[in-house]
Design an enzyme around this catalytic site. Sequence first.
Site, PDB file in Angstrom:
ATOM      1  N   THR A  33       0.820  -1.173   0.032  1.00 10.72           N
ATOM      2  CA  THR A  33       0.115  -0.014  -0.067  1.00 10.72           C
ATOM      3  C   THR A  33       0.845   1.235  -0.039  1.00 10.72           C
ATOM      4  O   THR A  33       0.328   2.467  -0.499  1.00 10.72           O
ATOM      5  CB  THR A  33      -0.957   0.177   1.049  1.00 10.72           C
ATOM      6  OG1 THR A  33      -0.226   0.064   2.419  1.00 10.72           O
ATOM      7  CG2 THR A  33      -1.916  -1.166   1.236  1.00 10.72           C
ATOM      8  N   CYS A  41      -3.408   0.399  14.628  1.00 10.41           N
ATOM      9  CA  CYS A  41      -4.500   0.775  13.473  1.00 10.41           C
ATOM     10  C   CYS A  41      -5.763  -0.217  13.090  1.00 10.41           C
ATOM     11  O   CYS A  41      -5.452  -1.274  13.237  1.00 10.41           O
ATOM     12  CB  CYS A  41      -3.605   0.889  12.319  1.00 10.41           C
ATOM     13  SG  CYS A  41      -4.532   1.259  10.508  1.00 10.41           S
ATOM     14  N   CYS A  68      -0.638   6.992   7.126  1.00  5.71           N
ATOM     15  CA  CYS A  68      -2.134   6.266   7.057  1.00  5.71           C
ATOM     16  C   CYS A  68      -3.002   7.494   7.507  1.00  5.71           C
ATOM     17  O   CYS A  68      -2.833   8.022   8.464  1.00  5.71           O
ATOM     18  CB  CYS A  68      -1.987   5.222   7.833  1.00  5.71           C
ATOM     19  SG  CYS A  68      -3.874   4.367   8.018  1.00  5.71           S
ATOM     20  N   TRP A 437      18.016  16.929  48.312  1.00  7.93           N
ATOM     21  CA  TRP A 437      16.558  17.024  48.108  1.00  7.93           C
ATOM     22  C   TRP A 437      16.445  17.880  46.888  1.00  7.93           C
ATOM     23  O   TRP A 437      15.710  17.606  45.957  1.00  7.93           O
ATOM     24  CB  TRP A 437      15.938  17.450  49.044  1.00  7.93           C
ATOM     25  CG  TRP A 437      14.114  17.386  48.883  1.00  7.93           C
ATOM     26  CD1 TRP A 437      13.438  16.325  49.150  1.00  7.93           C
ATOM     27  CD2 TRP A 437      13.529  18.305  48.367  1.00  7.93           C
ATOM     28  NE1 TRP A 437      12.312  16.661  48.835  1.00  7.93           N
ATOM     29  CE2 TRP A 437      12.267  17.905  48.426  1.00  7.93           C
ATOM     30  CE3 TRP A 437      13.671  19.539  47.754  1.00  7.93           C
ATOM     31  CZ2 TRP A 437      10.902  18.664  47.645  1.00  7.93           C
ATOM     32  CZ3 TRP A 437      12.773  20.390  47.347  1.00  7.93           C
ATOM     33  CH2 TRP A 437      11.520  19.813  47.416  1.00  7.93           C
ATOM     34  N   TYR A 441      14.980  16.829  43.308  1.00  5.12           N
ATOM     35  CA  TYR A 441      13.695  17.382  42.729  1.00  5.12           C
ATOM     36  C   TYR A 441      13.727  17.952  41.419  1.00  5.12           C
ATOM     37  O   TYR A 441      12.853  17.657  40.597  1.00  5.12           O
ATOM     38  CB  TYR A 441      12.992  18.113  43.715  1.00  5.12           C
ATOM     39  CG  TYR A 441      11.679  18.699  43.562  1.00  5.12           C
ATOM     40  CD1 TYR A 441      10.553  17.785  43.930  1.00  5.12           C
ATOM     41  CD2 TYR A 441      11.476  19.856  43.168  1.00  5.12           C
ATOM     42  CE1 TYR A 441       9.335  18.035  43.676  1.00  5.12           C
ATOM     43  CE2 TYR A 441      10.235  20.297  42.816  1.00  5.12           C
ATOM     44  CZ  TYR A 441       9.054  19.421  43.049  1.00  5.12           C
ATOM     45  OH  TYR A 441       7.707  19.781  43.013  1.00  5.12           O
ATOM     46  N   ASP A 457      13.159  12.650  51.774  1.00  2.54           N
ATOM     47  CA  ASP A 457      11.958  13.570  51.723  1.00  2.54           C
ATOM     48  C   ASP A 457      11.084  12.807  53.000  1.00  2.54           C
ATOM     49  O   ASP A 457      11.108  11.438  52.752  1.00  2.54           O
ATOM     50  CB  ASP A 457      11.169  13.484  50.539  1.00  2.54           C
ATOM     51  CG  ASP A 457      10.023  14.152  50.616  1.00  2.54           C
ATOM     52  OD1 ASP A 457       9.101  13.731  51.425  1.00  2.54           O
ATOM     53  OD2 ASP A 457       9.773  15.135  49.835  1.00  2.54           O
TER      54      ASP A 457
END
Length: 492
Positions: A33, A41, A68, A437, A441, A457
């Site tokens: 195709t 699909c 497509c 920390w 983060y 934490d």
Amino acid sequence: MTIEDSSEDSRYEAVSSRDARFDGVFFFAVSTTGIYCRPSCPAITPKRRNVSFYRTAAAAQGAGFRACRRCRPDAVPGSAEWNARADVVGRAMRLIGDGVVDREGVAGLAGRLGYSARQVQRQLNAELGAGPIALARAQRGHTARVLLQTTTMQAAEIAFAAGFASVRQFNDTIREIYAATPSELRSARPGRNSRFGPVAPENGAAAGVPLRLAHRGPYAAVEVFDYLGRRAVPGIEELVGERGSRIYRRTLRLPGGSGVAEISEQPGQGGWLECRLHLADLRDLTTATQRMRRLFDLDADPCAVAERLGTDPALAPLVAARPGLRAPGTADPHELAVRAVLGEGVSVAAGRRLGGALVAAYGEPLCEPSGGLTHLFPRVEALAAAALTEVDIPGARRATLRTLTAALARGAPVLDPGADRDETELQLLALPGIGPWTAGYIRMRALGDPDVLLTGDASIRAGMRRVGASTADAQEWRPWSSYAMHHFWNLP
């Protein structure tokens, strides 16, 4: 799942079962195709001998296949692999997604990565089957299709908004990728039932660009919107509406100007979040879209996360209770770093108030307020030179904030999607006042690292104790430790 984890036969099985979990992980093309598709699909599954597989849409296009029209493979979520990988290919893919090639060219991309343009070209071609120009071109084609099918803008305006150098280049690319002219693509726009409604012809681009931001698997929207709402800084963010149908709104500082983004909490049935972008310069569309994708962690693979974390007896009930939990990133890495310093050692509510005070004192006012949105977050250059006395923080914290913003203004450390995460974390830790920390983060949210565990934490330690998890168990959570943390943060 990464493409290396599977044989071509197993990929074909995913195609045969129309498994949406692999959308964006790989693409398949059909020789009979001449089109390429996403694995889910809905068309009749082609015979195995006629199918070939590609890492990216750009590689399939480079091999001569067209997108497509039924499954629109260019609109799939990005592969979670690019967020997890720390090597040059993963970093390059994040930068290309942010529009660096369109703005700075291949030389600019290579400079940010610390490699020569030839080295970057060779590595991307070897692994992905497409170089940076082809990858950026595929992205421009997708942006153009979105604008054609969601706005009433003229084709020439769309060409430049999508990043094309000329209308001719735009026309040629659309024909090659979609086997249709821009006019034909526009007339074939799908029916829409958007939370925000269509763009009215009389308003055009001024009404904003409506988008559907695709994601794979389940999406824990309520938890994500709760997380962002609790931290929403007045003036630059707001969460409006009732829980379950809220809209998150925020201002954006973009290469071409300012912007406002709106995201609906209600996930679409097809796996997307509704978004509308109001941009001063439509050439910022790709960058703004990618920043919202990172903020909402839309390229995550929740199935892979659940598969790994669900093997831990302590975490399994949490994973089952909140399918599709995400680890939000940021729309502005510099903003996130500043807010991390403000928020260290104080409650979420206090960090929000401090952020609001900073924005009120040093933020840049919008030309026109939009609801509760009035400012852009302050530039790091302005904060580095500011007294910061308007913000009620200790003198030592004020000094740390000035040190951090001065370093960011100098460009070391670099906080962008292509940053070397290990190197950046070391540079952050070398700054006076920045502890593990804060650095961790920033690494998790500003750099999008899915594998951060903030053992310092207090709420994370408390959560681990409650469910009976230990730091020794944490090795089994990799590379998805950031998601484990969000499960602990969401404990009732």
